[in-house]
Design a protein around this motif. Structure first.
Motif, PDB file in Angstrom:
ATOM      1  N   TYR A  94       0.826  -1.199   0.000  1.00 36.29           N
ATOM      2  CA  TYR A  94       0.000   0.000   0.000  1.00 36.29           C
ATOM      3  C   TYR A  94       0.862   1.250   0.000  1.00 36.29           C
ATOM      4  O   TYR A  94       1.826   1.350   0.761  1.00 36.29           O
ATOM      5  CB  TYR A  94      -0.929   0.042   1.219  1.00 36.29           C
ATOM      6  N   VAL A  95       0.514   2.179  -0.875  1.00 39.58           N
ATOM      7  CA  VAL A  95       1.179   3.473  -0.976  1.00 39.58           C
ATOM      8  C   VAL A  95       0.095   4.543  -0.934  1.00 39.58           C
ATOM      9  O   VAL A  95      -0.913   4.433  -1.645  1.00 39.58           O
ATOM     10  CB  VAL A  95       1.984   3.591  -2.294  1.00 39.58           C
ATOM     11  N   THR A  96       0.283   5.549  -0.100  1.00 39.88           N
ATOM     12  CA  THR A  96      -0.652   6.669  -0.066  1.00 39.88           C
ATOM     13  C   THR A  96      -0.292   7.608  -1.198  1.00 39.88           C
ATOM     14  O   THR A  96       0.833   8.110  -1.260  1.00 39.88           O
ATOM     15  CB  THR A  96      -0.595   7.393   1.287  1.00 39.88           C
ATOM     16  N   ILE A  97      -1.227   7.838  -2.106  1.00 42.87           N
ATOM     17  CA  ILE A  97      -0.931   8.698  -3.261  1.00 42.87           C
ATOM     18  C   ILE A  97      -1.513  10.095  -3.124  1.00 42.87           C
ATOM     19  O   ILE A  97      -1.189  10.984  -3.902  1.00 42.87           O
ATOM     20  CB  ILE A  97      -1.404   8.065  -4.587  1.00 42.87           C
ATOM     21  N   TYR A  98      -2.388  10.284  -2.109  1.00 43.51           N
ATOM     22  CA  TYR A  98      -2.939  11.615  -1.890  1.00 43.51           C
ATOM     23  C   TYR A  98      -3.420  11.723  -0.452  1.00 43.51           C
ATOM     24  O   TYR A  98      -4.035  10.794   0.075  1.00 43.51           O
ATOM     25  CB  TYR A  98      -4.116  11.887  -2.839  1.00 43.51           C
ATOM     26  N   THR A  99      -3.136  12.866   0.172  1.00 45.58           N
ATOM     27  CA  THR A  99      -3.646  13.183   1.500  1.00 45.58           C
ATOM     28  C   THR A  99      -4.267  14.572   1.448  1.00 45.58           C
ATOM     29  O   THR A  99      -3.644  15.512   0.931  1.00 45.58           O
ATOM     30  CB  THR A  99      -2.522  13.154   2.554  1.00 45.58           C
ATOM     31  N   THR A 100      -5.479  14.723   1.966  1.00 41.13           N
ATOM     32  CA  THR A 100      -6.149  16.020   1.971  1.00 41.13           C
ATOM     33  C   THR A 100      -5.425  16.973   2.917  1.00 41.13           C
ATOM     34  O   THR A 100      -5.180  16.630   4.071  1.00 41.13           O
ATOM     35  CB  THR A 100      -7.615  15.864   2.415  1.00 41.13           C
ATOM     36  N   PRO A 101      -5.057  18.170   2.435  1.00 38.82           N
ATOM     37  CA  PRO A 101      -4.354  19.145   3.278  1.00 38.82           C
ATOM     38  C   PRO A 101      -5.208  19.606   4.467  1.00 38.82           C
ATOM     39  O   PRO A 101      -6.436  19.507   4.449  1.00 38.82           O
ATOM     40  CB  PRO A 101      -4.094  20.323   2.332  1.00 38.82           C
TER      41      PRO A 101
ATOM     42  N   TYR B 127      -6.221  -2.807  -5.619  1.00 41.55           N
ATOM     43  CA  TYR B 127      -6.847  -2.484  -4.345  1.00 41.55           C
ATOM     44  C   TYR B 127      -6.757  -0.972  -4.140  1.00 41.55           C
ATOM     45  O   TYR B 127      -5.668  -0.407  -4.191  1.00 41.55           O
ATOM     46  CB  TYR B 127      -6.131  -3.199  -3.198  1.00 41.55           C
ATOM     47  N   VAL B 128      -7.908  -0.329  -3.934  1.00 39.41           N
ATOM     48  CA  VAL B 128      -7.962   1.112  -3.740  1.00 39.41           C
ATOM     49  C   VAL B 128      -8.750   1.389  -2.461  1.00 39.41           C
ATOM     50  O   VAL B 128      -9.868   0.904  -2.306  1.00 39.41           O
ATOM     51  CB  VAL B 128      -8.646   1.827  -4.930  1.00 39.41           C
ATOM     52  N   SER B 129      -8.162   2.171  -1.539  1.00 40.69           N
ATOM     53  CA  SER B 129      -8.835   2.559  -0.301  1.00 40.69           C
ATOM     54  C   SER B 129      -8.958   4.075  -0.253  1.00 40.69           C
ATOM     55  O   SER B 129      -7.958   4.780  -0.383  1.00 40.69           O
ATOM     56  CB  SER B 129      -8.046   2.093   0.921  1.00 40.69           C
ATOM     57  N   LEU B 130     -10.176   4.579  -0.087  1.00 41.08           N
ATOM     58  CA  LEU B 130     -10.419   5.994   0.140  1.00 41.08           C
ATOM     59  C   LEU B 130     -10.836   6.128   1.596  1.00 41.08           C
ATOM     60  O   LEU B 130     -11.902   5.636   1.984  1.00 41.08           O
ATOM     61  CB  LEU B 130     -11.533   6.529  -0.759  1.00 41.08           C
TER      62      LEU B 130
ATOM     63  N   GLU C 155     -12.242  14.473   4.167  1.00 45.67           N
ATOM     64  CA  GLU C 155     -11.992  15.563   5.106  1.00 45.67           C
ATOM     65  C   GLU C 155     -10.491  15.774   5.250  1.00 45.67           C
ATOM     66  O   GLU C 155      -9.694  14.951   4.789  1.00 45.67           O
ATOM     67  CB  GLU C 155     -12.614  15.223   6.464  1.00 45.67           C
ATOM     68  N   ALA C 156     -10.100  16.852   5.902  1.00 44.72           N
ATOM     69  CA  ALA C 156      -8.674  17.143   6.148  1.00 44.72           C
ATOM     70  C   ALA C 156      -8.012  15.918   6.769  1.00 44.72           C
ATOM     71  O   ALA C 156      -8.531  15.335   7.717  1.00 44.72           O
ATOM     72  CB  ALA C 156      -8.536  18.348   7.053  1.00 44.72           C
ATOM     73  N   GLY C 157      -6.903  15.492   6.211  1.00 46.52           N
ATOM     74  CA  GLY C 157      -6.191  14.318   6.689  1.00 46.52           C
ATOM     75  C   GLY C 157      -6.672  13.013   6.081  1.00 46.52           C
ATOM     76  O   GLY C 157      -6.022  11.983   6.245  1.00 46.52           O
ATOM     77  N   GLY C 158      -7.807  13.023   5.398  1.00 42.24           N
ATOM     78  CA  GLY C 158      -8.267  11.822   4.696  1.00 42.24           C
ATOM     79  C   GLY C 158      -7.279  11.487   3.593  1.00 42.24           C
ATOM     80  O   GLY C 158      -6.512  12.347   3.144  1.00 42.24           O
ATOM     81  N   PHE C 159      -7.270  10.252   3.138  1.00 44.64           N
ATOM     82  CA  PHE C 159      -6.254   9.872   2.154  1.00 44.64           C
ATOM     83  C   PHE C 159      -6.720   8.770   1.222  1.00 44.64           C
ATOM     84  O   PHE C 159      -7.726   8.122   1.472  1.00 44.64           O
ATOM     85  CB  PHE C 159      -4.953   9.458   2.857  1.00 44.64           C
ATOM     86  N   ILE C 160      -5.937   8.578   0.153  1.00 46.76           N
ATOM     87  CA  ILE C 160      -6.166   7.515  -0.824  1.00 46.76           C
ATOM     88  C   ILE C 160      -4.916   6.646  -0.856  1.00 46.76           C
ATOM     89  O   ILE C 160      -3.812   7.153  -1.081  1.00 46.76           O
ATOM     90  CB  ILE C 160      -6.438   8.087  -2.227  1.00 46.76           C
ATOM     91  N   SER C 161      -5.098   5.340  -0.622  1.00 49.51           N
ATOM     92  CA  SER C 161      -3.999   4.381  -0.676  1.00 49.51           C
ATOM     93  C   SER C 161      -4.310   3.327  -1.719  1.00 49.51           C
ATOM     94  O   SER C 161      -5.465   2.938  -1.889  1.00 49.51           O
ATOM     95  CB  SER C 161      -3.792   3.694   0.675  1.00 49.51           C
ATOM     96  N   VAL C 162      -3.266   2.841  -2.402  1.00 50.15           N
ATOM     97  CA  VAL C 162      -3.458   1.859  -3.467  1.00 50.15           C
ATOM     98  C   VAL C 162      -2.356   0.808  -3.429  1.00 50.15           C
ATOM     99  O   VAL C 162      -1.259   1.049  -2.926  1.00 50.15           O
ATOM    100  CB  VAL C 162      -3.463   2.531  -4.863  1.00 50.15           C
TER     101      VAL C 162
END
Length: 111
Positions: A20-27, A50-53, A87-94
Motif C-alpha cells: 500500500y502506498v498513499t498517493i494523496y492526502t487532503t491538506p 486495491y484502492v482505499s479511500l 476531510e482534512a487528513g483523509g487519504f487515498i492508498s493503493v
C-alpha cells in the motif's frame, strides 16, 4: 467550506506497487472532492488492484474507508466516476498484486 471549482484537476498519479502506498492526502483546513479514478494495466496479464479511500484521518486501518478490489484484465483501463468527499487528513492508498498498473486520481479541493 464549499466547492467553488469542481472542474477536476489531477490530485495524484503513481505506479501501483505490491505494498500500500498513499498517493494523496487532503491538506489541513481543506476538504477534497474525489471525482475520477483511472487505472491502466499495461501488462499482458490480469492484475488484482486495491484502492482505499479513507474519508477521515485517524480511522483505524480502513474501517471507515471505501474499499475497491478487483482483477484488471491485461491491457485494460478501469475508470471510476463517482463522488467522494475526503476531510482534512483523509487519504487515498493503493496497491496491486504485481507491477504494471498506473493510477490517476482527479477531483478538486475546497478551502
Amino acid at each position: 467550506m464549499a466547492f467553488y471549482d469542481i472542474t477536476p484537476v489531477k490530485l495524484g498519479q503513481a505506479a501501483m506497487t505490491t505494498s500500500y502506498v498513499t498517493i494523496y492526502t487532503t491538506p489541513a483546513n481543506t476538504r477534497t472532492f474525489v471525482k475520477d479514478i483511472d487505472i491502466v494495466n499495461t501488462t499482458g496479464s490480469a492484475i488484482s488492484i486495491y484502492v482505499s479511500l479513507v474519508p477521515l484521518a485517524g480511522t483505524a486501518g480502513t474501517g471507515n474507508a471505501l474499499f475497491y478490489a478487483n482483477s484488471l484484465p491485461a491491457y485494460t483501463t478501469m475508470q471510476w466516476a463517482g463522488s467522494q468527499i475526503l476531510e482534512a487528513g483523509g487519504f487515498i492508498s493503493v496497491k496491486a498484486s504485481a507491477s504494471g498498473c498506473t493510477i490517476t486520481v482527479s477531483g478538486a479541493e475546497a478551502i
